[in-house]
Design an enzyme around this catalytic site. Sequence first.
Site, PDB file in Angstrom:
ATOM      1  N   GLN A   1      -4.873  -2.124  10.259  1.00 42.71           N
ATOM      2  CA  GLN A   1      -4.600  -3.434   9.208  1.00 42.71           C
ATOM      3  C   GLN A   1      -5.294  -4.448  10.187  1.00 42.71           C
ATOM      4  OE1 GLN A   1      -2.966  -3.695   5.999  1.00 42.71           O
ATOM      5  NE2 GLN A   1      -3.122  -5.457   5.985  1.00 42.71           N
TER       6      GLN A   1
ATOM      7  N   ASP B   1     -10.999   2.395   3.742  1.00 45.64           N
ATOM      8  CA  ASP B   1     -11.121   0.977   3.736  1.00 45.64           C
ATOM      9  C   ASP B   1     -12.734   0.372   3.151  1.00 45.64           C
ATOM     10  OD1 ASP B   1      -9.280  -1.342   3.382  1.00 45.64           O
ATOM     11  OD2 ASP B   1      -9.044  -1.095   5.899  1.00 45.64           O
TER      12      ASP B   1
ATOM     13  N   LYS C   1       1.071  -1.342  -0.127  1.00 43.40           N
ATOM     14  CA  LYS C   1       0.271  -0.759  -0.146  1.00 43.40           C
ATOM     15  C   LYS C   1       0.960   0.884  -0.046  1.00 43.40           C
ATOM     16  CE  LYS C   1      -3.565  -2.829   2.124  1.00 43.40           C
ATOM     17  NZ  LYS C   1      -3.968  -3.225   3.481  1.00 43.40           N
TER      18      LYS C   1
END
Length: 284
Positions: free
Chosen positions: A93, A116, A49
């Site tokens: 995460q 997200d 990412k």
Amino acid sequence: MTNLLLAKPLIEDTLPKLKDLCSQMSSPPKMRVILVGENQASVTYVKHKEKQCEKIGALFDLVKLPLDISRDDFLQEIEKLNSDNSIHGGFVQLPLPKHLSDIDTTELIAPEKDVDGFGVESFIGLIKNNYERGFIPCTPKGIMTLFETENIDLTGKKATVIGRSLIVGKPMALLLQNAGATVTMCHSRTRNLKEHTLSADIIISAVGKTKFLNADYFQKDQSQVLIDVGMNRDEENKLCGDIDFESVKDNVKAITPVPGGVGPMTVLSLMENLVLAKQRQEGK
Ligand code: NAP
């Protein structure tokens, strides 16, 4: 001939466009990622990412927290992320360590930074088919982008989604419905799964089991589109999906390989959501 649905060409086409958008902003978008512990897979995902952020000219800020961090300290980090105006998108995460795993991650990140798309506000958007406020969860969004780019029309199609998680199966089913497909959702309690895969035009598997679906689950007349979300390891420890790719690849109309299909599309969607978050926060 079977059509391989590859992320790479699409990513190579989209990243420069996102970079262009970022360069026109008053300041680059900034993403903060909260990582608890050093889970190897999580570290790899985070690095990927970070790389993509660099490619579009966005800033990436990794907050590494110790595995044994207390609940209060962890929640304080979330609060910092939410209240810091210089951060435009952020996420935790997953997975979280056991002692934090009861925290409801759908309520953590401020809705305007929920890149997200796991938050409640984003979910309401899916239900209403109105994405003005929330963000479309990255994996299902990436799959929809693949459909669009490959001109796979969903209207009136029969789609079977296997897996009912909050991050993949459920949002995927809602997006497909919103796009006009007739959707069947399958899970571990589904009886006669084959019946549902054999009768579908499009099958999306998000189960997480190596070679879970072999050629017996699909038609052999190159009529079906297969999307493999699974990220598993085979007997040689190689990354693979839920679908036994080799046994089905010549029978289907189109299929996403693992690696190279859905995974990179997920990261691309995250970049798109970050740019969108910054645009919204700039009032554009
Ligand atoms: P999850 O939360 O573990 O959900 C798995 C789903 O599979 C559950 O709904 C479960 O049903 C269903 N299932 C399990 N056994 C089954 C069976 N025998 N028949 C039918 N359904 C069955 O997993 P997830 O987070 O959605 O992830 C699924 C997979 O996708 C994993 O391999 C993950 O690593 C991968 N993934 C990939 C990406 C990407 O970017 N490519 C992103 C996210 C996830 P129940 O609900 O009844 O238990």
